[in-house]
Design an enzyme around this catalytic site. Sequence first.
Site, PDB file in Angstrom:
ATOM      1  N   TYR B 135       0.868  -1.176   0.000  1.00 21.89           N
ATOM      2  CA  TYR B 135       0.000   0.000   0.000  1.00 21.89           C
ATOM      3  C   TYR B 135       0.902   1.222   0.000  1.00 21.89           C
ATOM      4  O   TYR B 135       1.693   1.398   0.940  1.00 21.89           O
ATOM      5  CB  TYR B 135      -0.846  -0.071   1.275  1.00 21.89           C
ATOM      6  CG  TYR B 135      -1.827   1.038   1.533  1.00 21.89           C
ATOM      7  CD1 TYR B 135      -3.103   1.003   0.976  1.00 21.89           C
ATOM      8  CD2 TYR B 135      -1.501   2.102   2.378  1.00 21.89           C
ATOM      9  CE1 TYR B 135      -4.017   1.995   1.256  1.00 21.89           C
ATOM     10  CE2 TYR B 135      -2.420   3.101   2.659  1.00 21.89           C
ATOM     11  CZ  TYR B 135      -3.670   3.041   2.089  1.00 21.89           C
ATOM     12  OH  TYR B 135      -4.583   4.021   2.375  1.00 21.89           O
ATOM     13  N   ALA B 142       4.468  14.097   2.331  1.00 25.17           N
ATOM     14  CA  ALA B 142       3.062  13.913   2.704  1.00 25.17           C
ATOM     15  C   ALA B 142       2.934  12.714   3.628  1.00 25.17           C
ATOM     16  O   ALA B 142       2.852  11.574   3.190  1.00 25.17           O
ATOM     17  CB  ALA B 142       2.192  13.720   1.455  1.00 25.17           C
ATOM     18  N   ILE B 169       7.089   2.160   2.726  1.00 24.48           N
ATOM     19  CA  ILE B 169       6.103   1.207   2.216  1.00 24.48           C
ATOM     20  C   ILE B 169       6.437  -0.209   2.713  1.00 24.48           C
ATOM     21  O   ILE B 169       7.460  -0.788   2.328  1.00 24.48           O
ATOM     22  CB  ILE B 169       6.059   1.224   0.670  1.00 24.48           C
ATOM     23  CG1 ILE B 169       5.919   2.665   0.163  1.00 24.48           C
ATOM     24  CG2 ILE B 169       4.906   0.337   0.176  1.00 24.48           C
ATOM     25  CD1 ILE B 169       4.748   3.448   0.741  1.00 24.48           C
ATOM     26  N   THR B 170       5.528  -0.734   3.565  1.00 25.68           N
ATOM     27  CA  THR B 170       5.718  -2.074   4.109  1.00 25.68           C
ATOM     28  C   THR B 170       5.666  -3.107   2.989  1.00 25.68           C
ATOM     29  O   THR B 170       4.722  -3.082   2.188  1.00 25.68           O
ATOM     30  CB  THR B 170       4.629  -2.370   5.161  1.00 25.68           C
ATOM     31  OG1 THR B 170       4.728  -1.384   6.184  1.00 25.68           O
ATOM     32  CG2 THR B 170       4.805  -3.751   5.769  1.00 25.68           C
ATOM     33  N   ASP B 257     -10.340   2.268   8.793  1.00 24.17           N
ATOM     34  CA  ASP B 257     -11.320   1.821   9.783  1.00 24.17           C
ATOM     35  C   ASP B 257     -11.160   0.339  10.093  1.00 24.17           C
ATOM     36  O   ASP B 257     -11.507  -0.114  11.176  1.00 24.17           O
ATOM     37  CB  ASP B 257     -12.757   2.086   9.286  1.00 24.17           C
ATOM     38  CG  ASP B 257     -13.023   3.573   9.145  1.00 24.17           C
ATOM     39  OD1 ASP B 257     -12.193   4.369   9.640  1.00 24.17           O
ATOM     40  OD2 ASP B 257     -14.042   3.933   8.536  1.00 24.17           O
ATOM     41  N   GLU B 380      -0.071   4.121  10.300  1.00 21.92           N
ATOM     42  CA  GLU B 380      -1.542   4.025  10.226  1.00 21.92           C
ATOM     43  C   GLU B 380      -2.205   5.237  10.899  1.00 21.92           C
ATOM     44  O   GLU B 380      -3.287   5.131  11.459  1.00 21.92           O
ATOM     45  CB  GLU B 380      -2.047   2.734  10.876  1.00 21.92           C
ATOM     46  CG  GLU B 380      -1.655   1.474  10.137  1.00 21.92           C
ATOM     47  CD  GLU B 380      -2.260   1.402   8.756  1.00 21.92           C
ATOM     48  OE1 GLU B 380      -1.490   1.476   7.796  1.00 21.92           O
ATOM     49  OE2 GLU B 380      -3.489   1.295   8.634  1.00 21.92           O
TER      50      GLU B 380
END
Lengths: 378, 401
Positions: B135, B142, B169-170, B257, B380
């Site tokens: 992701y 940013a 980025i994981t 979420d 996150e």
Amino acid sequence: MISFAPDDDEKLLAESARSFAQQKLRPRLRAHEEARSLPDELRGEFHALGMVGLDLPEALGFGGVSLLTRALIEEELAAGDPGAAFALDAVGLGGQIAAALDPKPLAAFIEDPQRAMACAASEAGPELRCAAAREGGAWVLRGEKRGVLGAARAQALVVVARVEEGLGAFAVDLEGAGRWGLQIEEDPQPLGLAELPACAVRLDGVRAERLGEGDARPALRAVVLRQAMVGAARAVGCARAAFEVARRYAGERSAFGKPIGHFQSIAFLLADMAMELEGARALVWRGCKKQDEPSVAQAVAQARDAAFFVTANAVQILGGAGFVQDHPVEKWMRDAKAMASYALPATAAQAICSAHQLGSEPTSDDVLCFTAPQSALT
Amino acid sequence: MISFELGETLSGVREMLHYFAQTEVRPITLAADRAHQFPVEFLRKVKEMGISSGALSHASHSSDDEPGRARKAKHTSRLSAVAMEELSWGDASFPLSLPGPGLGGPPVQFMGTPEQKQRFLGAFTRDAEPRFGAYGLTEPGAGSDVAAIRTSCRKDGSHWVLNGTKCFITNGARADWVVIFATVDATQGRNAHRAFVVEKGTPGFRVGKIEKKMGLRASETAELVLEDCRVPAENLLGGEAYYDSKQGFLGAMKTFDTTRPMVAAMAVGIGRAALERATEHARAGGVQGRPTLHSAGLADALARAARHLEVARLLVWRACWMADEGAPNAREASMAKAYAATAGLEATSTAVETMGAAGAAGDSLVEKWFRDIKVFDIFEGTGQIQRVVIAKRLIEGLKGF
């Protein structure tokens, strides 16, 4: 399965407690505080709702609801006004003790909405320890007690006193000849919970009826844990009341051209208050479900911390308006601090958590700690 | 009925994963930390066992257009939280290194067309190789202000041309594909965002540096560079029509979420591991029964941390329960995340202090856990961003700061 949904009947009970609290307790809170009691009429209405001793056994004529259901209702009542929630609990800790040991003194509470029971549990000091002895075939109490909520206006008193076997519980009838040898002094200016003011009780040869036999410590231990959860639920209600006032205020009060809640310093604080409030509530629910000592102690400690954090910051958000008595938040900050001294004081709850953390069993004296700072009964 | 019982299914999963964490993950956790990766052989075995980010991800079971499936697996989110806590008790880098779509899964689920879901998510079951998705949202300029991304995209015939740099980025370097967020017009904010699935080997797409980190070292964190990278039009998530409404940014946000409670559950797992170890140490070291000021202070600090961790766990469970019930849970997810990060830090920090020099030693796991936990208040969404999310849902008229 993990769920945070109350049952339908729990919702119904909580809803009726909520409307009672918001309509009857909140608008009159300063009058109650000033009178240092609730009007008879109001107590009658609460009695008529069937909410006195709601979690005491059905067999005794009470509600028989679960501790969790009771907690949901206590939060609602305290969210109206925590002082009133204490004052409406006509049977209180004494009632819980009687229900566990010998329910005889409770019978009169089913019929009479104006009766109140106080409970003298914590000692005034090591040199004034309260002891019971048999004199001429009757039990007689001698000693001094502090922090006895509502004793000056109660009709019945439950006293925890030393007996040969350990601890015993005794009922004193405050209406009849039982008053002989008894001196009750009400605190005229308590920090909080003024609706049920703390009293000093001196017993000098007071005749009493013993509740149960043998060492009452095991039974008392269980009762204290139950009553501690009731207190924790009220602490959550107190925090909720203060949080809601602060939240509304932050949306209405403007400074530097916008509502103060639109500044991060206030908004983030409100977010933290909401987290502490909701986190404490979850832990209280869990404590009511599990009812084991570590869970109860955790819930109590967390609820006390949350109540203080939220009420103190609510006063902060209202600023000068919070410090004056036009708004209720200063009262709730005082109530939160006052209630942290009863039925598992905050410090005792944390100490119990610590003991369990290191795998040692807290003693009965650690747990049977009804008010701070007297950390033991014996 | 209000309940804090796991029930049969969740208890079973917890038991199984705990055994796995204890017998398979813990023995290699220090080596993986030092090697900055888990052995490929180990990940292959994990995949064979059916443990993957897809299998443990809420989003893989409940997307908007599959209400039937969502109903069938109605405790998926709670199950994922329990699983994440258990695996992170073993090593929090491990769930982040699980083969599968990872954080790239939810946006493909939420935004992708049925063909895209089939194409990109299907890849993970194709063979025995451990494969990864990723992701890519964050950029050097940013972070918290995700709306400020500068990676550009412009349509050119049957392709889109992407330019920019993504960071932190994981699994970014090893991923078969990465969901890349880009903008058609950097002056237009969120409405101009587009999400692409950029596949490994696409011309103009390369891996920059691999980060060296304070903790979670066995989890790969990469920089990705896009230089006139030509991405086929069919890789635009949801197709062009999807972005006619203002959903592009919402798609990126909706992911959170579901992922935030998971990240929070991981923090709880780390904190629990640290507290267990420190408590054992305190008990064995004779702290118990020695009423010195020092031991009383330690017991108090440990008990306090344990209590806060319990609150965090319940906030996680609540957010997950709401997700399973189909209730909006952005506020509760952020609460869980913010609270768990702080509680986890308190737990690991107390653990190091309790064990003293032994806790700070390089071969001590509490030293590792203390390094691992800090990022849970950062990735996150930082603790501050969580408070923005919460505050917007508390304060009348507050749209942002």
